[in-house]
Design a protein around this motif. Structure first.
Motif, PDB file in Angstrom:
ATOM      1  N   VAL A  51      -2.407   4.103  14.474  1.00 27.87           N
ATOM      2  CA  VAL A  51      -1.008   4.511  14.298  1.00 27.87           C
ATOM      3  C   VAL A  51      -0.090   3.305  14.409  1.00 27.87           C
ATOM      4  O   VAL A  51       0.815   3.121  13.578  1.00 27.87           O
ATOM      5  CB  VAL A  51      -0.627   5.585  15.333  1.00 27.87           C
ATOM      6  CG1 VAL A  51       0.874   5.888  15.257  1.00 27.87           C
ATOM      7  CG2 VAL A  51      -1.435   6.863  15.102  1.00 27.87           C
ATOM      8  N   ARG A  52      -0.303   2.482  15.413  1.00 27.18           N
ATOM      9  CA  ARG A  52       0.575   1.316  15.602  1.00 27.18           C
ATOM     10  C   ARG A  52       0.481   0.366  14.414  1.00 27.18           C
ATOM     11  O   ARG A  52       1.501  -0.156  13.940  1.00 27.18           O
ATOM     12  CB  ARG A  52       0.200   0.596  16.897  1.00 27.18           C
ATOM     13  CG  ARG A  52       0.542   1.389  18.153  1.00 27.18           C
ATOM     14  CD  ARG A  52       0.386   0.545  19.417  1.00 27.18           C
ATOM     15  NE  ARG A  52       0.724   1.320  20.591  1.00 27.18           N
ATOM     16  CZ  ARG A  52      -0.157   1.915  21.393  1.00 27.18           C
ATOM     17  NH1 ARG A  52      -1.461   1.801  21.115  1.00 27.18           N
ATOM     18  NH2 ARG A  52       0.235   2.614  22.431  1.00 27.18           N
ATOM     19  N   ALA A  53      -0.730   0.144  13.915  1.00 24.14           N
ATOM     20  CA  ALA A  53      -0.912  -0.763  12.786  1.00 24.14           C
ATOM     21  C   ALA A  53      -0.253  -0.203  11.521  1.00 24.14           C
ATOM     22  O   ALA A  53       0.405  -0.937  10.767  1.00 24.14           O
ATOM     23  CB  ALA A  53      -2.403  -1.014  12.545  1.00 24.14           C
ATOM     24  N   ALA A  54      -0.422   1.096  11.295  1.00 26.44           N
ATOM     25  CA  ALA A  54       0.168   1.714  10.112  1.00 26.44           C
ATOM     26  C   ALA A  54       1.690   1.695  10.183  1.00 26.44           C
ATOM     27  O   ALA A  54       2.371   1.439   9.175  1.00 26.44           O
ATOM     28  CB  ALA A  54      -0.337   3.146   9.966  1.00 26.44           C
ATOM     29  N   VAL A  55       2.242   1.951  11.365  1.00 24.94           N
ATOM     30  CA  VAL A  55       3.695   1.930  11.534  1.00 24.94           C
ATOM     31  C   VAL A  55       4.231   0.512  11.352  1.00 24.94           C
ATOM     32  O   VAL A  55       5.292   0.300  10.752  1.00 24.94           O
ATOM     33  CB  VAL A  55       4.089   2.499  12.910  1.00 24.94           C
ATOM     34  CG1 VAL A  55       5.576   2.258  13.194  1.00 24.94           C
ATOM     35  CG2 VAL A  55       3.772   3.997  12.975  1.00 24.94           C
ATOM     36  N   ASP A  56       3.498  -0.477  11.850  1.00 18.47           N
ATOM     37  CA  ASP A  56       3.918  -1.874  11.675  1.00 18.47           C
ATOM     38  C   ASP A  56       4.013  -2.230  10.194  1.00 18.47           C
ATOM     39  O   ASP A  56       4.910  -2.969   9.772  1.00 18.47           O
ATOM     40  CB  ASP A  56       2.930  -2.818  12.376  1.00 18.47           C
ATOM     41  CG  ASP A  56       3.082  -2.801  13.886  1.00 18.47           C
ATOM     42  OD1 ASP A  56       4.116  -2.291  14.372  1.00 18.47           O
ATOM     43  OD2 ASP A  56       2.159  -3.279  14.584  1.00 18.47           O
ATOM     44  N   GLU A  57       3.077  -1.716   9.396  1.00 18.83           N
ATOM     45  CA  GLU A  57       3.035  -2.052   7.973  1.00 18.83           C
ATOM     46  C   GLU A  57       4.002  -1.211   7.140  1.00 18.83           C
ATOM     47  O   GLU A  57       4.643  -1.721   6.218  1.00 18.83           O
ATOM     48  CB  GLU A  57       1.608  -1.855   7.438  1.00 18.83           C
ATOM     49  CG  GLU A  57       0.605  -2.870   7.940  1.00 18.83           C
ATOM     50  CD  GLU A  57       0.848  -4.250   7.358  1.00 18.83           C
ATOM     51  OE1 GLU A  57       1.350  -4.336   6.218  1.00 18.83           O
ATOM     52  OE2 GLU A  57       0.536  -5.246   8.040  1.00 18.83           O
ATOM     53  N   LEU A  58       4.097   0.071   7.441  1.00 12.80           N
ATOM     54  CA  LEU A  58       4.827   0.993   6.575  1.00 12.80           C
ATOM     55  C   LEU A  58       6.109   1.533   7.191  1.00 12.80           C
ATOM     56  O   LEU A  58       6.903   2.171   6.489  1.00 12.80           O
ATOM     57  CB  LEU A  58       3.927   2.182   6.219  1.00 12.80           C
ATOM     58  CG  LEU A  58       2.610   1.869   5.502  1.00 12.80           C
ATOM     59  CD1 LEU A  58       1.780   3.127   5.359  1.00 12.80           C
ATOM     60  CD2 LEU A  58       2.877   1.247   4.137  1.00 12.80           C
ATOM     61  N   GLY A  59       6.311   1.273   8.490  1.00 11.21           N
ATOM     62  CA  GLY A  59       7.420   1.916   9.175  1.00 11.21           C
ATOM     63  C   GLY A  59       7.042   3.343   9.522  1.00 11.21           C
ATOM     64  O   GLY A  59       6.080   3.903   8.965  1.00 11.21           O
ATOM     65  N   MET A  60       7.790   3.970  10.413  1.00 10.06           N
ATOM     66  CA  MET A  60       7.447   5.331  10.832  1.00 10.06           C
ATOM     67  C   MET A  60       7.540   6.309   9.669  1.00 10.06           C
ATOM     68  O   MET A  60       6.699   7.210   9.519  1.00 10.06           O
ATOM     69  CB  MET A  60       8.355   5.775  11.981  1.00 10.06           C
ATOM     70  CG  MET A  60       7.971   7.110  12.587  1.00 10.06           C
ATOM     71  SD  MET A  60       6.296   7.132  13.302  1.00 10.06           S
ATOM     72  CE  MET A  60       6.586   6.234  14.843  1.00 10.06           C
ATOM     73  N   GLU A  61       8.538   6.141   8.818  1.00  5.31           N
ATOM     74  CA  GLU A  61       8.671   7.051   7.677  1.00  5.31           C
ATOM     75  C   GLU A  61       7.474   6.941   6.745  1.00  5.31           C
ATOM     76  O   GLU A  61       6.957   7.940   6.243  1.00  5.31           O
ATOM     77  CB  GLU A  61       9.960   6.758   6.912  1.00  5.31           C
ATOM     78  CG  GLU A  61      10.218   7.725   5.775  1.00  5.31           C
ATOM     79  CD  GLU A  61      11.534   7.465   5.060  1.00  5.31           C
ATOM     80  OE1 GLU A  61      11.800   8.131   4.047  1.00  5.31           O
ATOM     81  OE2 GLU A  61      12.284   6.576   5.513  1.00  5.31           O
ATOM     82  N   TYR A 107     -10.054   7.362  21.001  1.00  2.00           N
ATOM     83  CA  TYR A 107      -8.637   7.663  21.051  1.00  2.00           C
ATOM     84  C   TYR A 107      -7.803   6.393  21.113  1.00  2.00           C
ATOM     85  O   TYR A 107      -6.688   6.347  20.614  1.00  2.00           O
ATOM     86  CB  TYR A 107      -8.325   8.583  22.229  1.00  2.00           C
ATOM     87  CG  TYR A 107      -8.908   9.956  21.999  1.00  2.00           C
ATOM     88  CD1 TYR A 107      -8.620  10.656  20.837  1.00  2.00           C
ATOM     89  CD2 TYR A 107      -9.777  10.530  22.916  1.00  2.00           C
ATOM     90  CE1 TYR A 107      -9.161  11.893  20.590  1.00  2.00           C
ATOM     91  CE2 TYR A 107     -10.314  11.777  22.677  1.00  2.00           C
ATOM     92  CZ  TYR A 107     -10.009  12.454  21.518  1.00  2.00           C
ATOM     93  OH  TYR A 107     -10.561  13.678  21.271  1.00  2.00           O
ATOM     94  N   GLN A 108      -8.357   5.364  21.720  1.00  2.00           N
ATOM     95  CA  GLN A 108      -7.682   4.073  21.678  1.00  2.00           C
ATOM     96  C   GLN A 108      -7.631   3.566  20.241  1.00  2.00           C
ATOM     97  O   GLN A 108      -6.619   2.996  19.809  1.00  2.00           O
ATOM     98  CB  GLN A 108      -8.414   3.077  22.587  1.00  2.00           C
ATOM     99  CG  GLN A 108      -8.290   3.412  24.063  1.00  2.00           C
ATOM    100  CD  GLN A 108      -9.259   2.625  24.922  1.00  2.00           C
ATOM    101  OE1 GLN A 108     -10.053   1.826  24.413  1.00  2.00           O
ATOM    102  NE2 GLN A 108      -9.227   2.861  26.221  1.00  2.00           N
ATOM    103  N   ASP A 109      -8.711   3.799  19.500  1.00  2.00           N
ATOM    104  CA  ASP A 109      -8.710   3.428  18.084  1.00  2.00           C
ATOM    105  C   ASP A 109      -7.656   4.226  17.328  1.00  2.00           C
ATOM    106  O   ASP A 109      -7.002   3.706  16.414  1.00  2.00           O
ATOM    107  CB  ASP A 109     -10.090   3.691  17.463  1.00  2.00           C
ATOM    108  CG  ASP A 109     -11.131   2.686  17.917  1.00  2.00           C
ATOM    109  OD1 ASP A 109     -10.739   1.637  18.469  1.00  2.00           O
ATOM    110  OD2 ASP A 109     -12.330   2.948  17.728  1.00  2.00           O
TER     111      ASP A 109
END
Length: 399
Positions: free
Chosen positions: A357-367, A350-352
């Motif tokens: 999620v954090r890595a994907a949001v950093d790259e792509l933004g929440m949208e 779950y930490q993974d």
């Protein structure tokens, strides 16, 4: 942690299923006999569930209303953080504030709704003339073991979104918040009750929003579970014995000292998980897909819950520190799932998920990250979960 029981007068006000204004109480888990006697499981869990912490007369009803209010307030914060429009349309699911016995009954019903379709399909293929009498009679023992497992979990779970228990009034499932357990934990941590209740609600409401954003996800999970059932039903180890072993394993996980030196959850003598039992390539692929999606859902909910600041939850830093320091009782169901899967690092998965999620949001933004809810082909694989850039590259190429 053992809580003192509610006196009968206090239990009457706090220890009841408390539906939302438009909802109804969770139905009892009953059904025809089969591999699992669900009625036995429900009655066992309902009878054995303890009441929880002591409350003053009349205090229970007030707490129920405050928890319900926190759940309602959490929706707007989930929308603000995630940008998911589904947070504005949650009328197809309901929120129930329940006691331990109510959660136990609802949990058995949820397991039935989740597992029964797959069991019927698999057993129908294997026994076209009907279940052998030995399996029918064994269903009583399986039901009792499941009831015992749910009873134990009933004193640990703070909240749960049940996507599989649907009805005409709540086709999108229901969110259960367990009032005695929330009160017990907030007292143990000595935190501000209103802040803690909102903090918990943020996590659970995120799950409700996830399934509203991805209505296809319920059937996707059911398909994977049916695939797993097909493999597990061919194994010589009885379902009852696996449940008995599982009950002991989860109890050991929850009662063992947190962070014990040299403790290896994978080799604690608690029995095998699904990774040890599943051997076929199709079942292993299904298990991998279930692992990935569960990690995504929990990781995403953790990110949302941890995204609030003091302007929303004034004492959030204190809550985080004290909650994580006690070994995160919110993980009781997570421990069950991870024990079933048989993974050594139950929390690590779950930490993974949160890191993904954090890595994907950093790259792509929440949208950009929200593309994950568009369809099953957008879900990360287990490999992508551990290497978020792989998912980011795949999604970016498809955009």
């Amino acid at each position: 942690m053992n809580a003192s029981a509610l006196p009968p007068t206090a239990a009457a006000s706090a220890a009841t299923l408390a539906p939302s204004a438009s909802g109804t109480a969770a139905p009892a888990a009953t059904g025809p006999g089969g591999l699992v006697r669900w009625g036995v499981a429900a009655s066992t869990a309902r009878t054995l569930a303890s009441a929880g912490p002591r409350l003053e007369p009349g205090e229970g009803a007030r707490i129920v209303e405050e928890i319900r209010a926190a759940a309602a307030a959490g929706v707007e914060h989930v929308y603000r953080i995630t940008g998911l429009e589904s947070a504005h349309e949650l009328r197809d699911s309901e929120v129930l504030v329940v006691d331990r016995a109510g959660w136990a009954t609802a949990a058995v019903n949820g397991f039935r709704e989740m597992l029964e379709p797959g069991l019927k399909q698999v057993l129908g293929d294997r026994f076209p003339q009907g279940l052998p009498m030995s399996l029918k009679l064994g269903g009583y023992g399986v039901g009792a073991e499941m009831g015992g497992l749910v009873t134990f979990l009933a004193s640990h779970v703070l909240g749960q979104y049940d996507a599989f228990s649907v009805s005409s009034t709540a086709p999108g499932g229901r969110l259960l918040l367990v009032a005695p357990n929330i009160v017990q934990v907030e007292r143990a941590l000595s935190v501000e009750p209103a802040d803690f209740r909102l903090w918990v609600a943020l996590h659970e409401q995120t799950h409700r929003v996830q399934f509203a954003a991805a209505p296809w996800l319920r059937e996707y999970l059911r398909e994977q579970i049916t695939e797993l059932m097909d493999g597990l039903m061919s194994l010589p180890t009885s379902l009852r014995e696996r449940l008995k072993s599982l009950t002991g394993s989860v109890r050991q996980d929850a009662e063992a000292p947190q962070g014990g030196a040299g403790q290896d959850p994978a080799h604690d003598g608690g029995g095998m998980g699904l990774l040890d039992l599943v051997t076929g390539p199709r079942e292993k692929e299904a298990l991998s897909r279930v692992t990935a999606v569960m990690s995504l859902l929990e990781g995403h909910a953790n990110v949302v819950m941890d995204s609030v600041d003091a302007s929303v939850v004034p004492t959030v830093k204190t809550i985080r520190q004290r909650f994580e320091g006690r070994g995160t009782e919110r993980s009781a169901l997570q421990k069950l799932i991870m024990r079933v899967i048989g993974m050594a690092a139950k929390q690590k998965q779950y930490q993974d998920g949160a890191r993904f999620v954090r890595a994907a949001v950093d790259e792509l933004g929440m949208e950009g990250f929200n593309a994950v809810w568009r369809g099953r082909e957008m879900l990360p694989t287990e490999a992508e979960l551990h290497e978020p850039r792989l998912w980011v590259e795949r999604v970016s190429a498809d955009a």
